[in-house]
Design a protein around this motif. Structure first.
Motif, PDB file in Angstrom:
ATOM      1  N   LEU A  58      -2.693  -9.477   1.608  1.00 27.62           N
ATOM      2  CA  LEU A  58      -1.521  -8.582   1.785  1.00 27.62           C
ATOM      3  C   LEU A  58      -0.848  -8.123   0.517  1.00 27.62           C
ATOM      4  N   ILE A  64      -2.709  -5.746  -1.587  1.00 27.28           N
ATOM      5  CA  ILE A  64      -2.480  -4.428  -0.837  1.00 27.28           C
ATOM      6  C   ILE A  64      -1.576  -3.514  -1.413  1.00 27.28           C
ATOM      7  N   TYR A  65      -0.342  -3.930  -1.740  1.00 21.41           N
ATOM      8  CA  TYR A  65       0.739  -3.232  -2.193  1.00 21.41           C
ATOM      9  C   TYR A  65       0.777  -3.162  -3.585  1.00 21.41           C
ATOM     10  N   MET A 114      -4.550   2.952   1.334  1.00 25.14           N
ATOM     11  CA  MET A 114      -3.963   1.549   1.699  1.00 25.14           C
ATOM     12  C   MET A 114      -2.947   1.793   2.961  1.00 25.14           C
ATOM     13  N   LYS A 153      -4.681   2.280   6.080  1.00 24.29           N
ATOM     14  CA  LYS A 153      -5.134   1.400   6.603  1.00 24.29           C
ATOM     15  C   LYS A 153      -4.342   0.397   7.161  1.00 24.29           C
ATOM     16  N   VAL A 154      -3.229   0.134   6.601  1.00 23.09           N
ATOM     17  CA  VAL A 154      -2.167  -0.890   7.306  1.00 23.09           C
ATOM     18  C   VAL A 154      -1.632  -0.278   8.368  1.00 23.09           C
ATOM     19  N   ILE A 209       7.119   1.207   3.388  1.00 24.19           N
ATOM     20  CA  ILE A 209       7.520   1.000   4.860  1.00 24.19           C
ATOM     21  C   ILE A 209       7.512   2.475   5.468  1.00 24.19           C
ATOM     22  N   GLN A 256       4.247   3.861   5.982  1.00 25.41           N
ATOM     23  CA  GLN A 256       3.489   3.019   7.199  1.00 25.41           C
ATOM     24  C   GLN A 256       3.933   3.521   8.500  1.00 25.41           C
TER      25      GLN A 256
END
Lengths: 229, 408
Positions: A109, A112-113, B5, B8-9, B329, B332
């Motif tokens: 994780l 990922i960021y 990404m 994906k999240v 955030i 997402q």
């Protein structure tokens, strides 16, 4: 030589009630590379506030905080997020793994960021880290399928993903039995010997005993600073 | 962190909560499916109607005597007595470069009797041009001839409904039926045309020479007719033909310049325009219903996303602690909402198309699926996700990581 962490006259004042409360009341200290620091104190002593600010999760009301020679006391939420991502690792009391997500994906994780590694390299590094914390072969397990001690190892592997110079641990053994606690503390000791700086909050003396330096807080002030070894 | 990404999240988060994700989509699915199905059925019906109207005749133009309205009281179309069969003959004679066929039409509703059976139907007095104007041929026997038309002969052709009701399986040709107690000889049976766009049975009709109908059945002293049907050589000449017909009829009716026309021309394009405006009104209404149902679906998504933000507050705190920026955030949660609503939209399109086809199959309705509207609905559902996902995502991005981690 500059210190890894250097704080000067750090204050954190909460003015939620009628009287403003100083959770941190002018703390100054330095932490050098490779130290294993335990912050101790009764609840309400300000040790959690201290860890939150050191961990860039919170900002001080006043004072200065140099992390790796860079002032981080007044940064935006975005900048703090980037600092946490690249320079800090976190281990929590309740592990905080993503539920229904495999151990390996939990470990991946932070990158990922960050987006530093390719997909294949990220996976390889996550597997290496799981091996290092003694969980090779458990990569596909979800948190629900792991014991508390194993979950905390996954959390440690995750904290190491982006190779941070410093690891923050908030009561890392608070939810673990004695045997798992010893295993986790031995792992911290190994990491410390490899040169990773660890700052840990605990209220248990036998856990603090693993650290090389003890800080004791009371009422927002640092009252004791012992280098054990 | 790049967009792929974040995507994906978001996908992983959705996949982890399949039941909740499906329930979240449900509002959008139902909304989109309903709209697609109703549009398909509505479009099918109006297309069918347009087809029916074009089948009314070849390049058909109708001329009615003036629709008289005096002091806001309409006397009804075709009730004026200003138009005569002579007008029709004059048009045929003088405008033959534009008009290929003309039939004056006199309509009478009467009781038709054959032996013991009787049947009420509409008797149309028409000319021998009528079969070519309406593109309607005789199935058995023959149409009446020009001689019979000129000679006021009591002959007729009948539609299949009339034939079946009076004769059943028996042969009708050569038999004599009685219209208003006047004997008429059946010379032919028209081909079956079925119901028209309004559900009217076109085969429930009798056609006889307008001359005979006017004299024998209407017993009219005036030679007035109810309307004329004409067929143009080409619809391209429509405007010119209307102009010339108007000029000719005004001249024949001796109208002065200051007087209004005492007749009215109509063509199928006008009727189609009317249907078009009715169907576009229907489309607007349906679009409004669609918008409302998508709004409700969107509110559903917002609701679930807000719950989801609270439920996953520890996850948000953790993600922030390990380096997710507020924008990460925000992205997402917005992407989760967009993916949910887009997937919902896609499922909705599939369900709607399938449902419309099923209904069309079961009810034997014509179905027309407009893929552009399906695409539009699908894209709009994504937009709904973006719009209604923003607020919950914004709330999530504003959370303080410490509070999130501490939340119990």
């Amino acid at each position: 030589m500059s210190h890894l962490i250097e704080i000067r006259d750090l204050k954190k004042i909460y003015s939620a009630g009628e009287e403003p409360v100083a959770a941190l009341d002018g703390v100054s200290l330095e932490i050098d590379n490779g130290e294993f620091v335990a912050i101790m104190g009764a609840s309400g002593s300000g040790k959690s506030t201290m860890l939150n600010i050191l961990g860039c999760l919170d900002v001080p009301t006043s004072g200065s905080y140099l992390l790796d020679g860079v002032e981080v006391a007044r940064r935006s939420r975005k900048e703090l997020a980037i600092i946490r991502n690249q320079k800090l690792g976190f281990v929590f009391q309740n592990f905080n793994l993503l539920p229904r997500t495999s151990a390996i994906e939990n470990v991946e994780l932070p990158d990922i960021y960050l987006g530093r590694l390719s997909h294949a390299k990220r996976r390889r590094r996550a597997l290496e880290l799981l091996k290092r914390v003694g969980l090779s072969g458990r990569g596909t397990h979800t948190p629900a399928e792991l014991s508390g001690g194993q979950q905390q190892r996954v959390a440690i592997a995750r904290a190491l993903m982006n190779e941070p110079p410093v690891l923050f641990a908030d009561e890392p053994t608070g939810n673990l039995d004695t045997k798992s606690s010893i295993e986790i503390m031995n792992l911290f000791t190994e990491l410390s010997r490899e040169g990773i700086t660890i700052v840990m909050v605990t209220h248990e003396d036998d856990i603090a005993a693993y650290a090389t330096r003890h800080l004791v807080m009371r009422d927002g002030k640092l009252i004791k600073d012992d280098k054990v070894r | 962190m790049n967009l792929i990404m974040i995507f994906k999240v978001a996908l992983l988060a959705i996949a982890r909560n399949k039941t909740r994700s499906l329930l979240t989509c449900l509002g959008i699915i139902v909304g989109i499916a309903a709209v697609i199905a109703v549009l398909a059925i509505g479009k099918g019906a109006s297309t069918m109607m347009v087809k029916e109207i074009s089948s009314m005749g070849n390049n058909l133009v109708m001329v009615f005597p003036e629709r008289r309205s005096r002091d806001a009281v309409s006397v009804g179309m075709g009730q004026g007595q200003t138009m005569t069969a002579g007008d029709a003959q004059a048009i045929k004679r003088e405008l033959s470069h534009l008009v290929s066929a003309v039939s004056p039409t006199v309509n009478v509703t009467c009781q038709i009797i054959y032996q013991g059976k009787n049947w009420q139907s509409r008797v149309s007095g028409v000319s021998t041009d009528m079969p070519s104007i309406r593109n309607w041929n005789v199935g058995e026997g023959r149409f009446f001839s020009e001689d019979e038309e000129r000679g006021y002969q009591r002959v007729c052709v009948i539609g299949t409904t009339v034939k079946n009701n009076l004769f059943g399986e028996d042969d009708a040709i050569g038999r004599t039926i009685r219209l208003r107690d006047m004997p008429f000889k059946v010379v032919g049976v028209l081909e079956s045309k079925g119901a028209n766009g309004w559900g009217q049975d076109q085969d429930d009709t009798v056609m006889a020479p307008y001359t005979t109908v006017g004299r024998v059945l209407q017993r009219s002293t005036f030679k007035s007719i109810n309307m004329m049907n004409l067929s143009l050589h080409s619809m391209d000449d429509l405007a010119e033909a209307k102009r010339e017909i108007t000029a000719l009829l005004r001249q024949r009716h001796r109208l002065a310049d200051y007087q209004d026309d005492d007749f009215e021309t109509r063509d199928t394009t006008e009727i189609m325009n009317t249907i078009g405006s009715v169907s576009s009104l229907m489309t607007i209404l349906l679009t409004a219903v669609a918008a409302i149902s998508l709004l409700v679906g969107g509110i559903g998504i917002m609701n679930i996303m807000l719950v989801s933000v609270t439920e996953r507050i520890k996850e948000i705190g953790l993600r922030m602690a390990i380096g997710a920026t507020p924008v990460n955030i925000l992205g997402q949660f917005i992407l989760e909402a967009i993916v949910l609503s887009t997937v919902g939209g896609a499922i909705g399109v599939a369900v709607g198309v399938g449902g419309a086809r099923l209904i069309g199959e079961l009810q034997n309705w014509p179905i027309l699926i407009e893929w552009s509207s399906a695409l539009g609905a699908f894209l709009f559902s994504s937009f709904v996700g973006l719009f209604f996902g923003f607020y919950p995502a914004y709330r999530a991005s504003k959370l303080n990581p410490i509070d999130c981690l501490r939340y119990e």
